[in-house]
Design a protein around this motif. Structure first.
Motif: not given
Length: 370
Positions: A215, A219, A226, A248, A251
């Motif tokens: 991820f 991102a 998210d 992150l 997120r």
């Protein structure tokens, strides 16, 4: 029909959920059901039908060495045997390996048919010499050993040739009941954002560290997405540190245990499973039942039986490859039309793994003579 079901606990987990669903369905139709655990009833997470008789034997915890382990095992067998003698069921169902072994040993000479339900792919969970030996010794005495996949049945036939086996996969419950704790998705992911969802115990097996790395690589390309990982476990601190190190925190969220899973599946734009191995992943089927296109490593076992590759989701190879997972997530996160097309087919798992269909297979096995 009187069914005696034995498992370690009724706390959170796939085995516990399937057990509760089966027991409730039998009780609903008027069968007499006794559900017995080693763990205390205070640890119960799933709600049982009011007609189910609940017994907690209270033999849990670390055995602390071989001698204490043997002593505790004999105590467990004795307590379970007394419960069986008192209840006199028509069938004894041991859910998971250790419960199955203890069920067979406890019922010797009592005349009860015993069915063992393996909840994992055995090669992925080495038992150690003692328990492996006990499994080889006891399983041939079971009326049937239920496996979750063809691969697992092949393992049984090759490694315990005198054991009688069958494949019965887990049913999907739709819609899912709401139980505590409930956490609203909007408290973690605002309504205008896309949600990539993962669910499972925060343990190494689930490969959530791989998912977070994947991820992180996407991102910046997908700023409106998210990631939420639902569940609890020993890897929480490690995963929190990883999220912070990758910048992150805004997120990626780890909300913990959730009892209103349907709300989260319904909110998700895409479901992802990053496990190194599985038995039969209930959360994957549940997510698809709620209309989520799915991405999963093509691990042993389960995902390849559930996801129809390029139809209702995508399988990722090789297992554990972050670049491979990133590429597949990139494809679906960036293509809403393809996600929607797969999501429309994903809901077919409601029929493929319906409670009625799976229950009929269990009923046929339980009512079988001999």
């Amino acid at each position: 029909m009187k069914v005696f079901v034995f498992l370690y606990s009724l706390s959170t987990g796939g085995t516990e959920r399937v057990t509760a669903n089966l027991a409730n369905a039998w009780a609903e139709r008027g069968w007499e059901v006794v559900l017995v655990t080693l763990a205390p009833q205070s640890q119960d997470f799933y709600v049982l039908h009011p007609d189910i008789k609940r017994i907690a034997l209270g033999f849990t915890g670390d055995s602390g060495g071989l001698i204490n382990a043997l002593r505790k095992s004999f105590c467990r067998i004795g307590a379970l045997r007394r419960a069986l003698s008192n209840e006199k069921p028509d069938i004894l169902l041991g859910m998971a390996t250790s419960a199955g072994i203890l069920s067979i040993l406890s019922s010797l000479g009592l005349g009860f048919r015993v069915i063992v339900s393996e909840r994992v792919h055995p090669p992925q969970f080495p038992l150690g010499r003692v328990w492996s030996g006990l499994r080889r010794m006891t399983y041939p005495f079971a009326s049937c050993v239920v496996m979750l996949s063809r691969e697992s049945l092949s393992w049984l036939e090759s490694n315990i040739p005198y054991a009688k086996g069958a494949v019965i996969q887990n049913p999907v419950q739709y819609p899912l009941p709401i139980i505590v704790p409930t956490l609203k998705p909007e408290h973690f992911v605002s309504q205008e954002r896309q949600l990539l969802l993962a669910v499972g115990r925060l343990e190494v097996q689930k490969g959530f560290n791989l998912l977070i790395e994947s991820f992180a690589a996407l991102a910046q390309k997908f700023p409106l997405w998210d990631l939420a990982i639902l569940g609890e476990g020993t890897e929480r601190i490690s995963l929190e540190n990883q999220i912070a190190a990758l910048g992150l925190k805004n997120r990626v969220t780890l909300p913990g245990r959730v009892g209103n899973m349907g709300d989260w599946y319904g909110r998700a734009s895409l479901y992802v499973m990053s496990s190194y191995f599985e038995g039969f992943p209930n959360t994957l089927v549940e997510a698809m039942a709620y209309g989520c296109a799915a991405v999963s490593y093509d691990c042993d076992t389960g995902p390849r039986d559930i996801i129809r590759d390029e139809v209702d989701g995508l399988l990722v190879m090789p297992v554990g490859s972050i670049p491979a997972l990133t590429n597949v997530l990139d494809r679906l996160m960036g293509n809403e039309a393809e996600r929607d097309c797969m999501a429309a087919r994903a809901v077919e798992v409601r029929e493929r793994y319906s409670m009625a269909r799976i229950q009929a297979m269990w009923d046929a096995l339980i009512l079988e003579k001999g």
